[in-house]
Design an enzyme around this catalytic site. Structure first.
Site, PDB file in Angstrom:
ATOM      1  N   LYS A  14      18.378  45.670  -5.942  1.00 52.75           N
ATOM      2  CA  LYS A  14      18.666  44.414  -6.711  1.00 52.75           C
ATOM      3  C   LYS A  14      19.785  43.580  -6.463  1.00 52.75           C
ATOM      4  O   LYS A  14      20.854  43.968  -6.744  1.00 52.75           O
ATOM      5  CB  LYS A  14      18.635  44.831  -8.416  1.00 52.75           C
ATOM      6  CG  LYS A  14      18.474  43.780  -9.310  1.00 52.75           C
ATOM      7  CD  LYS A  14      17.207  43.196  -9.262  1.00 52.75           C
ATOM      8  CE  LYS A  14      16.944  41.977  -9.990  1.00 52.75           C
ATOM      9  NZ  LYS A  14      15.596  41.367  -9.818  1.00 52.75           N
ATOM     10  N   LYS A  36       7.795  40.063  -8.459  1.00 49.97           N
ATOM     11  CA  LYS A  36       7.144  39.078  -9.086  1.00 49.97           C
ATOM     12  C   LYS A  36       5.556  39.512  -8.940  1.00 49.97           C
ATOM     13  O   LYS A  36       4.717  39.150  -9.822  1.00 49.97           O
ATOM     14  CB  LYS A  36       7.413  37.708  -8.796  1.00 49.97           C
ATOM     15  CG  LYS A  36       8.921  37.243  -9.179  1.00 49.97           C
ATOM     16  CD  LYS A  36       9.012  35.897  -8.445  1.00 49.97           C
ATOM     17  CE  LYS A  36      10.588  35.660  -8.734  1.00 49.97           C
ATOM     18  NZ  LYS A  36      11.080  35.956  -9.765  1.00 49.97           N
TER      19      LYS A  36
HETATM   20  N1  LIG Z   1       6.517  35.055   0.230  1.00 48.34           N
HETATM   21  C1  LIG Z   1       7.306  34.428  -0.486  1.00 48.34           C
HETATM   22  N2  LIG Z   1       7.163  33.168  -0.946  1.00 48.34           N
HETATM   23  C2  LIG Z   1       8.012  32.504  -1.548  1.00 48.34           C
HETATM   24  N3  LIG Z   1       9.275  32.797  -1.797  1.00 48.34           N
HETATM   25  C3  LIG Z   1       9.663  33.704  -1.366  1.00 48.34           C
HETATM   26  C4  LIG Z   1       8.774  34.820  -0.468  1.00 48.34           C
HETATM   27  N4  LIG Z   1       9.626  35.927  -0.146  1.00 48.34           N
HETATM   28  C5  LIG Z   1      10.715  35.706  -0.618  1.00 48.34           C
HETATM   29  N5  LIG Z   1      10.822  34.438  -1.179  1.00 48.34           N
HETATM   30  C6  LIG Z   1      12.242  34.107  -1.818  1.00 48.34           C
HETATM   31  O1  LIG Z   1      12.061  34.538  -3.378  1.00 48.34           O
HETATM   32  C7  LIG Z   1      12.696  33.771  -4.014  1.00 48.34           C
HETATM   33  C8  LIG Z   1      12.360  34.015  -5.372  1.00 48.34           C
HETATM   34  O2  LIG Z   1      12.959  35.227  -6.098  1.00 48.34           O
HETATM   35  P1  LIG Z   1      14.352  35.483  -6.732  1.00 48.34           P
HETATM   36  O3  LIG Z   1      15.467  34.800  -6.083  1.00 48.34           O
HETATM   37  O4  LIG Z   1      14.395  36.743  -6.912  1.00 48.34           O
HETATM   38  O5  LIG Z   1      13.900  34.739  -8.106  1.00 48.34           O
HETATM   39  P2  LIG Z   1      14.459  34.570  -9.469  1.00 48.34           P
HETATM   40  O6  LIG Z   1      15.863  35.086  -9.588  1.00 48.34           O
HETATM   41  O7  LIG Z   1      14.260  33.067  -9.634  1.00 48.34           O
HETATM   42  O8  LIG Z   1      13.568  35.193 -10.377  1.00 48.34           O
HETATM   43  C9  LIG Z   1      12.513  32.285  -3.573  1.00 48.34           C
HETATM   44  O9  LIG Z   1      13.711  31.586  -3.942  1.00 48.34           O
HETATM   45  C10 LIG Z   1      12.312  32.622  -2.078  1.00 48.34           C
HETATM   46  O10 LIG Z   1      13.661  32.392  -1.255  1.00 48.34           O
HETATM   47  N1  LIG Z   2      17.268  40.962 -13.826  1.00 48.65           N
HETATM   48  C1  LIG Z   2      16.720  40.108 -13.115  1.00 48.65           C
HETATM   49  O1  LIG Z   2      15.410  40.332 -12.549  1.00 48.65           O
HETATM   50  O2  LIG Z   2      17.484  39.209 -12.529  1.00 48.65           O
HETATM   51  P1  LIG Z   2      16.952  37.834 -11.453  1.00 48.65           P
HETATM   52  O3  LIG Z   2      15.741  36.946 -12.097  1.00 48.65           O
HETATM   53  O4  LIG Z   2      17.958  37.108 -11.356  1.00 48.65           O
HETATM   54  O5  LIG Z   2      16.701  38.754 -10.309  1.00 48.65           O
END
Ligand SMILES: Nc1ncnc2c1ncn2[C@@H]1O[C@H](COP(=O)(O)OP(=O)(O)O)[C@@H](O)[C@H]1O
Ligand SMILES: NC(=O)OP(=O)(O)O
Length: 314
Positions: free
Chosen positions: A129, A276
């Site tokens: 994470k 996700k």
């Molecule tokens: N296949 C994909 N399609 C779109 N985004 C992706 C993909 N793989 C990785 N990402 C990355 O995942 C990020 C979103 O995940 P994350 O940063 O963990 O989201 P959040 O913290 O907003 O929940 C996007 O900003 C992008 O950089």
């Molecule tokens: N806890 C958690 O999933 O945080 P992010 O959305 O920043 O990944």
């Protein structure tokens, strides 16, 4: 019967890559979505909100370590609870104001939420994470050598510290969350994925050092409040295939089996888009109508089906 919607605000969308992580920045980013929720409320939807905390809890870890000779350092579960308070406060304040501005008087309440994980979850030996700020590879190597941090690349955006992220099993405050939702309160729950706790043999609970993925926790939250639609809002408009490559292309709709296939092909990294897509698949396979992965800034368009990637049964 009004539709119930669970919306997860991504931590990296609340504090976007490159931002310092000030509270003003977090409120401004949250406000962009809150302004769009008035129509949902006016149309009778029941809203349950949750949020991430990766950047924010990582910043607290840094503060912990810088001040450890002055004040006692807090364990990671307590830092997660801190982010539930601060981000819950931001959402309560901003959403309350935006709804009132639109003539809607709807109570908003953040619930400090504990989420049970398994003490023997293999995630404790395999941290994935990402938390805190982004670093260059050189800075990351230095932190690994000098501080013993576990670091990993985060979706081509740079290197970040990684901590254990065990699978969420149960929301302790589920009855309170459901009762408030049924009473018409917009509840902010399971923030940061929930405060990770384990159940001892005597039934008592104990915090553990981890950060649960909020998308995975949102799936449990959605099933416990009987949500019809799950929104996972982040900082990209749609899920892409071949992300970051010349052949990158956005996807507007996937069936659960297509999504599962792409997940198995490695299209979605474990520390970002992977959880996700897993959460979306789990939600629709548990009977949810659809899950939408989209942009925090285009929530209303995602609700209207004009933005985001829909994951549907099939
Ligand atoms: N296949 C994909 N399609 C779109 N985004 C992706 C993909 N793989 C990785 N990402 C990355 O995942 C990020 C979103 O995940 P994350 O940063 O963990 O989201 P959040 O913290 O907003 O929940 C996007 O900003 C992008 O950089
Ligand atoms: N806890 C958690 O999933 O945080 P992010 O959305 O920043 O990944």
């Amino acid at each position: 019967m009004p539709q119930t919607v669970v919306m997860a605000f991504g931590g990296n969308a609340i504090t976007r890559p490159g931002e310092k992580g000030t509270f003003a920045e977090q409120k401004a980013n949250v406000a962009v979505t809150c302004r769009q929720l008035g129509d949902l409320v006016r149309n009778g939807y029941r809203l349950v909100l949750t949020h991430g905390n990766g950047p924010q809890v990582g910043n607290l870890l840094i503060k912990n370590e810088l001040a450890k000779d002055i004040v006692p350092a807090m364990p990671l579960d307590v830092l997660v609870s801190n982010t539930q308070g601060s981000i819950g406060y931001a959402i309560q304040q901003v959403l309350g104001y935006e709804l009132a501005r639109q003539g809607l008087q709807v109570p908003v309440a953040a619930v400090i939420t504990q989420v049970v994980v398994a003490a023997d979850d293999p995630a404790f030996q395999n941290p994935t994470k990402p938390v805190g700020p982004f670093y260059s590879e050189e800075e990351a190597q230095k932190l690994m050598q000098e501080r013993g941090y576990r670091m990993a690349e985060d979706s081509n955006r740079g290197w970040r510290r990684v901590v254990p992220s065990p699978k969420p099993l149960e929301i302790i405050e589920k009855e309170a969350i459901k009762a408030l939702t049924m009473a018409g309160v917009i509840v902010v729950a399971a923030g940061g994925g929930g405060i990770p706790v384990v159940r001892r043999p005597d039934g008592s609970l104990a915090g553990v050092e981890a950060v649960i993925d909020k998308d995975r926790a949102a799936t449990i939250l959605a099933s416990q409040v009987g949500a019809d639609v799950l929104f996972l809002l982040t900082d990209v408009e749609r899920v892409c295939l071949d992300y970051g490559r010349p052949t990158q292309r956005e996807v507007e709709e996937l069936t659960a089996s297509e999504a599962r296939r792409y997940l198995a092909e490695g299209q979605f990294p474990p520390g970002s888009m992977g959880p996700k897509v897993e959460a979306a698949i789990a939600f629709v396979e548990a009977g949810g109508e659809k899950a939408i992965i989209g942009s925090l800034a285009r929530a209303a368009e995602a609700v209207a089906g004009r933005s985001g990637t829909r994951i549907v049964a099939g």
